[in-house]
Design a protein around this motif. Structure first.
Motif, short mmCIF file in Angstrom:
data_model
loop_
_atom_site.label_atom_id
_atom_site.label_comp_id
_atom_site.label_asym_id
_atom_site.label_seq_id
_atom_site.Cartn_x
_atom_site.Cartn_y
_atom_site.Cartn_z
N LEU A 252 0.84 -1.17 0.04
CA LEU A 252 -0.10 -0.10 0.06
C LEU A 252 0.89 1.16 -0.01
CD1 LEU A 252 -2.92 -1.04 2.38
CD2 LEU A 252 -2.74 -1.35 0.15
N ALA A 253 1.79 1.31 0.74
CA ALA A 253 2.64 2.47 0.70
C ALA A 253 4.22 2.18 1.18
CB ALA A 253 2.10 3.51 1.97
N SER A 254 4.91 3.16 0.96
CA SER A 254 6.23 3.03 1.29
C SER A 254 6.93 4.45 1.42
CB SER A 254 7.13 2.38 0.36
OG SER A 254 7.02 2.84 -1.02
N SER A 255 8.03 4.46 2.37
CA SER A 255 8.46 6.04 2.81
C SER A 255 9.27 6.60 1.53
CB SER A 255 8.97 5.62 4.08
OG SER A 255 10.12 4.80 4.15
N CYS A 256 9.17 7.94 1.81
CA CYS A 256 10.22 8.87 0.88
C CYS A 256 11.34 8.77 1.65
CB CYS A 256 9.59 10.05 0.45
SG CYS A 256 9.25 10.99 1.92
N GLU A 257 12.40 9.96 1.01
CA GLU A 257 13.73 10.06 1.45
C GLU A 257 13.39 10.63 3.04
OE1 GLU A 257 12.68 11.50 -1.16
OE2 GLU A 257 13.35 13.60 -1.47
N ASN A 258 12.28 11.15 3.27
CA ASN A 258 12.38 11.90 4.57
C ASN A 258 11.68 10.97 5.62
OD1 ASN A 258 12.77 14.27 3.26
ND2 ASN A 258 10.63 15.04 3.02
N GLY A 259 11.43 9.50 5.18
CA GLY A 259 10.58 8.62 6.14
C GLY A 259 9.44 8.72 6.11
N THR A 260 8.69 9.47 5.41
CA THR A 260 7.34 9.70 5.34
C THR A 260 6.72 8.36 4.66
OG1 THR A 260 7.43 12.17 5.86
CG2 THR A 260 5.28 11.37 4.70
N LEU A 261 5.66 7.98 5.08
CA LEU A 261 4.93 6.95 4.11
C LEU A 261 4.09 7.67 3.31
CD1 LEU A 261 3.72 4.12 6.61
CD2 LEU A 261 5.12 3.85 4.65
N HIS A 262 4.10 7.16 1.93
CA HIS A 262 3.18 7.67 1.02
C HIS A 262 2.41 6.54 0.21
CE1 HIS A 262 4.61 11.98 0.62
NE2 HIS A 262 5.81 11.30 0.78
N PHE A 263 0.94 6.60 0.14
CA PHE A 263 0.55 5.64 -0.69
C PHE A 263 0.84 5.32 -2.16
CE2 PHE A 263 -2.93 6.30 2.63
CZ PHE A 263 -3.16 4.61 2.75
N ASN A 264 0.94 4.22 -2.30
CA ASN A 264 1.26 3.88 -3.96
C ASN A 264 0.27 4.26 -4.83
OD1 ASN A 264 3.80 2.95 -3.56
ND2 ASN A 264 3.05 1.17 -2.60
N LEU A 268 -2.72 2.43 -7.05
CA LEU A 268 -3.96 2.20 -6.42
C LEU A 268 -4.64 3.39 -6.34
CD1 LEU A 268 -1.89 1.29 -2.88
CD2 LEU A 268 -3.34 -0.29 -4.61
N ILE A 269 -6.08 3.10 -6.00
CA ILE A 269 -7.00 4.23 -5.63
C ILE A 269 -7.36 4.48 -4.22
CG2 ILE A 269 -9.38 4.95 -6.39
CD1 ILE A 269 -9.34 3.73 -8.96
N ILE A 270 -7.22 5.34 -3.73
CA ILE A 270 -7.52 5.33 -2.35
C ILE A 270 -8.78 6.23 -1.87
CG2 ILE A 270 -6.58 5.87 0.01
CD1 ILE A 270 -4.64 3.86 -1.29
N THR A 287 -8.22 0.26 -3.88
CA THR A 287 -8.63 -0.64 -5.17
C THR A 287 -7.31 -0.72 -5.89
OG1 THR A 287 -10.88 0.39 -5.46
CG2 THR A 287 -9.89 -0.53 -7.48
N ASP A 288 -6.86 -1.92 -6.09
CA ASP A 288 -5.55 -2.22 -6.55
C ASP A 288 -5.74 -2.53 -8.02
OD1 ASP A 288 -3.01 -3.47 -7.52
OD2 ASP A 288 -2.70 -4.14 -5.37
N LEU A 289 -5.17 -1.42 -8.84
CA LEU A 289 -5.35 -1.67 -10.20
C LEU A 289 -4.69 -2.78 -11.09
CD1 LEU A 289 -5.22 2.03 -11.11
CD2 LEU A 289 -7.36 0.68 -11.00
#
Ligand SMILES: [Zn+2]
Length: 430
Positions: A252-264, A268-270, A287-289
């Protein structure tokens, strides 16, 4: 070889899809939605909703209970729930994680018994997943890297990441800590992947000089990573702690260089179902496309997500301030007017950690409507009383006056299970 080629193909596809999404070029996304709906005609459950090829909003919002009850009709690869459970359970018992059903990988999520999810992935989906992990988590590199991966159960999904450049080492969570430390000291992994509760144990071992590793990347998975744990781990491992938000329902999500999680959000439709009046917390409806063997459409998760307004990394993907746990962990009380009051786990977390900076571990379990068990680990004896007062204060602010809090000497987490520090065990007993 074919598998590795598909990974490279998907890696290119993922990068292109992301680029198009970020630059607001819609044809790719519309095409993905259309393709997903077209594929739904092969799912008995979804076929009736797949008439309008453009509109996924016609599809019903479902949850885990509905999903599991309709498992056989939802999946498009003719696998029965019973048979999937059988294969996955046998793999876990024998610790041999290679079996598949007609080429489809079957895995069990690590929920509590009776609440476990089953995921299915075809070979194509496995290759896609590996490409995603390379793109979003591990990063592509021609350098040889060894990965220490802590899991409750391995899966051939994880085994598929193995290659000459990525040496994957599975650490069974059920094994004793001393054994892990010995293996890690010998391995000196370049990447460490584990849940926060294990990362904390390893960080403690680094502090006491028992463990001597310097991974260049540390990735937290599977459990809630609280800001205070994140800070502690960052100070010991001397780097930003990365996170991956992944469950049976998908990556569902992974972190950016700041360590913040972002939804993919590129695949994905969130949709957000707000659960508080301030519209800060929501349940994601995902919803996973890309999922085909097991379509994942408008699936409401009971995780409590706190939205982050914007992240300085500049990503267009929806940012997450915190995953607070699950809705099952909201504590429910009666106030002085006999009205029901729900309090989010995050309020208790903050009350406890702000009560005394000496507190380094805690748990709060509601085991009966009027009873709470409180575990406090600290060097100072007063910490317990300070945390106790802070919790009673929080309850009082909500006009809840008659709660009995009892001290407990351990955090009531069974080895191998997910750590949930704030927990509502009342409903399970009913
Ligand atoms: Zn960011």
């Amino acid at each position: 070889m074919l598998f590795k080629l598909s990974i490279l193909y998907y890696l290119a596809e993922i990068k292109l899809t992301k680029w198009l999404y970020i630059h607001n070029i819609r044809f790719r996304r519309n095409g993905m939605i259309k393709k997903m709906i077209r594929h739904c005609t092969t799912s008995l459950f979804y076929k009736p909703f797949a008439q309008n090829k453009h509109n996924f909003e016609n599809f019903p919002v479902i949850n885990k209970a509905i999903f599991m009850a309709n498992f056989d009709a939802i999946n498009t690869v003719n696998i029965k729930l019973e048979e999937a459970f059988e294969v996955a359970k046998k793999s876990e018992e024998s610790r041999d994680f290679s079996p598949t059903i007609s080429g489809i990988t079957v895995g069990l999520s690590s929920g509590t018994s009776g609440n476990r999810g089953v995921f299915l992935a075809s070979e194509k989906e496995r290759a896609y997943w590996v490409a995603l992990i390379l793109d979003r988590v591990l990063g592509f590199s021609l350098k040889k890297r060894s990965i220490a991966f802590f899991l409750r159960a391995n899966s051939n999904l994880y085994d598929s990441v193995k290659s000459k450049l990525l040496l994957f080492h599975f650490f069974d969570l059920l094994n004793p800590l001393d054994e892990h430390i010995k293996r890690l000291n010998a391995l000196k992994p370049s990447i460490l992947v584990a849940q926060p509760s294990m990362l904390i144990e390893l960080a403690n071992a680094i502090e006491t000089n028992k463990l001597k590793i310097q991974p260049t990347k540390v990735i937290s998975v599977a459990e809630v990573l609280t800001p205070e744990d994140k800070c502690y781990l960052a100070s010991i491992f001397k780097q930003t702690i990365h996170q991956v938000y992944q469950c049976t329902e998908g990556f569902l999500a992974s972190s950016c260089e700041n360590g913040t999680l972002h939804f993919n959000e590129d695949f994905l439709i969130i949709e957000k179902k707000y659960i508080d009046n301030e519209q800060k917390r929501f349940h994601p409806i995902i919803t996973d496309l890309k999922r085909q063997s097991q379509p994942m459409i408008r699936y409401e998760l009971n995780d409590i997500i706190q939205e982050k307004e914007n992240c300085s990394c500049g990503s267009k993907f929806l940012a997450i301030e915190a995953i607070e746990g699950r809705s099952d962990d909201i504590l429910v009380f009666k106030n002085t007017k006999n009205e029901e009051v729900k309090i989010f786990p995050d309020f208790f977390r903050r009350a406890i950690i702000l009560a005394d900076s000496e507190i380094n571990d805690y748990a709060l379990i509601q085991n009966e409507p009027k009873y709470l068990l409180l575990y406090i680990k600290s060097r100072q004896e007063e910490s317990y009383q300070l945390a106790y007062d802070a919790i009673q204060n929080l309850l009082k602010q909500n006009n809840i006056l008659d709660i009995i809090i009892t001290q407990t000497a351990h955090n009531h987490t069974i080895k191998g299970n997910k750590l949930r520090r704030i927990r509502n065990d009342v409903r399970k007993a009913n």
